[in-house]
Design a protein around this motif. Sequence first.
Motif, PDB file in Angstrom:
ATOM      1  N   LEU A   2       0.669  -1.194   0.623  1.00 27.73           N
ATOM      2  CA  LEU A   2       0.151   0.216   0.070  1.00 27.73           C
ATOM      3  C   LEU A   2       0.583   1.127   0.475  1.00 27.73           C
ATOM      4  O   LEU A   2       0.224   2.275  -0.691  1.00 27.73           O
ATOM      5  N   HIS A   3       1.916   1.191   0.957  1.00 27.55           N
ATOM      6  CA  HIS A   3       2.623   2.454   0.654  1.00 27.55           C
ATOM      7  C   HIS A   3       3.591   2.279  -0.398  1.00 27.55           C
ATOM      8  O   HIS A   3       4.042   3.586  -0.913  1.00 27.55           O
ATOM      9  N   LEU A   4       3.805   1.705  -1.310  1.00 25.52           N
ATOM     10  CA  LEU A   4       4.209   1.366  -2.771  1.00 25.52           C
ATOM     11  C   LEU A   4       3.177   2.304  -3.649  1.00 25.52           C
ATOM     12  O   LEU A   4       4.213   3.162  -3.863  1.00 25.52           O
ATOM     13  N   LEU A   5       2.030   2.309  -3.156  1.00 26.58           N
ATOM     14  CA  LEU A   5       1.074   2.310  -4.430  1.00 26.58           C
ATOM     15  C   LEU A   5       0.964   3.746  -3.828  1.00 26.58           C
ATOM     16  O   LEU A   5       0.956   5.277  -4.783  1.00 26.58           O
ATOM     17  N   ALA A   6       0.744   4.351  -2.693  1.00 26.54           N
ATOM     18  CA  ALA A   6       0.966   5.588  -2.443  1.00 26.54           C
ATOM     19  C   ALA A   6       2.512   6.577  -3.171  1.00 26.54           C
ATOM     20  O   ALA A   6       2.029   7.577  -2.318  1.00 26.54           O
ATOM     21  N   ALA A  12      -1.173   4.576 -13.234  1.00 23.05           N
ATOM     22  CA  ALA A  12      -1.867   5.542 -14.666  1.00 23.05           C
ATOM     23  C   ALA A  12      -1.243   6.016 -15.205  1.00 23.05           C
ATOM     24  O   ALA A  12      -0.579   7.375 -15.201  1.00 23.05           O
ATOM     25  N   GLY A  13      -0.299   5.242 -15.720  1.00 25.55           N
ATOM     26  CA  GLY A  13       1.277   5.590 -16.871  1.00 25.55           C
ATOM     27  C   GLY A  13       2.119   6.198 -15.798  1.00 25.55           C
ATOM     28  O   GLY A  13       3.240   6.551 -17.148  1.00 25.55           O
ATOM     29  N   MET A  14       2.270   6.153 -14.559  1.00 29.96           N
ATOM     30  CA  MET A  14       3.347   6.790 -14.063  1.00 29.96           C
ATOM     31  C   MET A  14       4.000   5.516 -13.566  1.00 29.96           C
ATOM     32  O   MET A  14       3.849   5.153 -12.258  1.00 29.96           O
ATOM     33  N   ASN A  15       5.952   5.939 -13.652  1.00 29.39           N
ATOM     34  CA  ASN A  15       6.279   4.949 -12.919  1.00 29.39           C
ATOM     35  C   ASN A  15       6.842   5.467 -11.412  1.00 29.39           C
ATOM     36  O   ASN A  15       8.100   5.993 -11.690  1.00 29.39           O
ATOM     37  N   LEU A  16       6.371   5.237 -10.202  1.00 29.27           N
ATOM     38  CA  LEU A  16       6.241   6.312  -9.252  1.00 29.27           C
ATOM     39  C   LEU A  16       7.771   5.911  -8.917  1.00 29.27           C
ATOM     40  O   LEU A  16       8.249   6.941  -8.120  1.00 29.27           O
ATOM     41  N   ALA A  17       8.625   5.422  -9.106  1.00 29.42           N
ATOM     42  CA  ALA A  17      10.343   5.429  -8.349  1.00 29.42           C
ATOM     43  C   ALA A  17      10.413   5.548  -9.220  1.00 29.42           C
ATOM     44  O   ALA A  17      11.942   6.180  -8.555  1.00 29.42           O
TER      45      ALA A  17
END
Length: 212
Positions: free
Chosen positions: A46-50, A63-68
Amino acid sequence: MGEVCLKGVVVRYGEEVAVTLPDLELAAGEQVVLLGPSGSGKTTLLHLLAGLLVPSEGEVWVAGMNLAALNESQRDAYRRGKVGYLFQDFYLAEGYTVLENVLLGLGLAGIRGRVAENRAKEVLKTLGLEHRLGHTPKRLSTGERQRVALARAVAHRPSLLLADEPTAHLDRSRAKVALELLIHTAIGLKATLVLATHDPWVVGHFPRQVEL
């Protein structure tokens, strides 16, 4: 690629591997429950997705963004605009009223003034709290506190709704009401819902389960 996608994700603390997560792909609007024992990685996922945590290895796409690949300020903006997070312990501001708690969340999302007030009142009414607007959290029942936390999480209309053990503090009848509210709110928003639990009763309410 789906709305949510995890690929080869590993989280380390120092040299030690804390969590290795399975690859995961979710469609927009899908509802999924994460299950597993304590320490299996549910809250970490969950923390990774947030965007609260960055993987040591792998990619987390929403949503098309690489959060990393985002920097801290970019992740903050992503979280304010697209994510609603229902924490297990609610984290309500005790010195503020019910309405003010929701307005605080909207303010962080950049929604203020009359628009924010109207939206806050609308979502609180939808959750059956219109008679509690001026009350502080200490005057609320546990179930009411959770509904305020849910209102704050969804008032800015996120596309990704995350919930960490949302029924942990509730008896079965209140848990049923809370879970139905959460599921129907996600449907109304057309938001992807990812919920973490260790409660087998909760698992049966979701069409898809991911075991960690």
